[in-house]
Each structure stands twice: as C-alpha cells, then as structure tokens.
Design a protein around this motif. Structure first.
Motif: not given
Length: 205
Positions: A12-34
């Motif tokens: 949620i913190s990442h999406l508040e700062q960078h929206s929209p975001a791709r799944a790979q960006e979220l994984r790079d930020a340490g967020v698991a696909a699950t």
C-alpha cells in the motif's frame, strides 16, 4: 501473520507513492506475488490491467498514462491531442493516449492505457522530439511548436477549432514566439494551413 501485514503495508505504501505500478516493480520493492493477489481479493488494491495495480481511491494522475506508455513503448512519442494536453494548451482530455510511431513500425500491444496510434513518416516522426522526466521516467513528447504544427497539418485527426484554440493559448501565454511557430509549421508541412491564423492572431490591433 506479522510478515503478511508488513508485506501488505509495504504494498500500500508503494502504491501511495507510485501508482499505478506493475507487478515486477512491486516485487522489486519486496512485495510477494501472493500478497498482491490477496490484496486484490480483499478489495484493498485494484488490478487495472495485466500485471498493473493501483489503490481504489487513487486520484487520477494526468501523466500516469504517459509514464506507462514510456515504459511499455519507449520508442513511441506522445503526439497530437495528448501532447496538447501535456503542454497545457487545451482543455480537452483525450480518452486515449495518442502516440506517434514510424510508418512501418509494429504497433505496440498495450492493454492499459488505451492508445491511439498515429503513423508518421520522416521527417515528421523525428522532428521536435523532447524528453521530459515525469515521475522519474523519461517520456518522449513532441515539442509545443511541433505539436501545434501537426494538429494544423492533420485536421482529420484533430479538428481545426482545437488547433486554433491551442495556438491562441500558446501565443497569449508567450510559450513560443510567432517566428518559432512559423518555423515549426514550415519544417512540418503545415505553413499553408497555419499561416492565415498565425497572422490574424498576431496582427496589431
């Protein structure tokens, strides 16, 4: 459980700062696909395109679509109606992102955002390309003078009233000189179409 909550907070913190975001960006930020999948199922996050996510109450960013295009189709250039909106010389907000590509280039397949592909031959494809940093991403956009020349040259794509209004606004706000608009019109095959309006708008009195 604590790890799951931490992951969700990070998402949620990442999406508040960078929206929209791709799944790979979220994984790079340490967020698991699950974690992403569970957040979507819980309604905490929206999936707005293939592998593309944002928060439900995110205010629309007028440049977010341009950033996504720059990532998905880096060779394309923001043009015509979208470039007018980027340069803030029109009140019109196009429902699709207008992108210029070469006459023989493969059209990009993009599920989000919706795009309008315009094929341009040389020298119109290469003339007046600017590189702007938007949200930390390099976005290619045609210059203001080149864009206005293009909308005069291509009245079947952008109506003449919109072109005249954009030229009038740009002159009023001194975004470029009449000479610069004239030079761009000549370089981009639009002088015949633009000349009477440019002369009328810059006539004394």
């Amino acid at each position: 459980m604590l790890a799951t909550i931490a992951q969700q907070d990070r998402l949620i913190s990442h999406l508040e700062q960078h929206s929209p975001a791709r799944a790979q960006e979220l994984r790079d930020a340490g967020v698991a696909a699950t974690t992403i999948s569970r957040a979507v199922e819980a309604g905490l996050v929206l999936r707005i395109g293939r592998g593309l996510y944002q928060l439900p109450d995110t205010e629309p960013d007028p440049h977010a679509a341009l950033i996504e295009i720059a990532k998905r189709a880096p060779k394309s250039v923001i043009c015509l109606a979208s470039a007018l909106a980027f340069h803030e010389v029109t009140d019109l907000l196009p429902r699709k992102v207008w992108i210029g590509i070469g006459a023989k280039d493969w059209a990009p397949k993009i599920d989000y955002p919706s795009i309008r592909v315009v094929r341009l031959r040389e020298p119109y494809l290469s003339n007046g390309v600017e590189q702007h940093i938007v949200g930390g991403v390099e976005v290619k956009v045609y210059s203001l003078t080149k864009t206005i020349a293009d909308v005069f040259r291509l009245p079947k794509l952008v109506d003449r009233a919109t072109a005249i209004s954009a030229l009038k606004t740009a002159l009023r706000d001194r975004r470029a000189t009449p000479g610069e608009f004239a030079a761009a019109a000549r370089a981009n095959g639009a002088w015949k179409q633009m000349q009477p309006y440019l002369e009328a708008l810059t006539a004394d009195g």
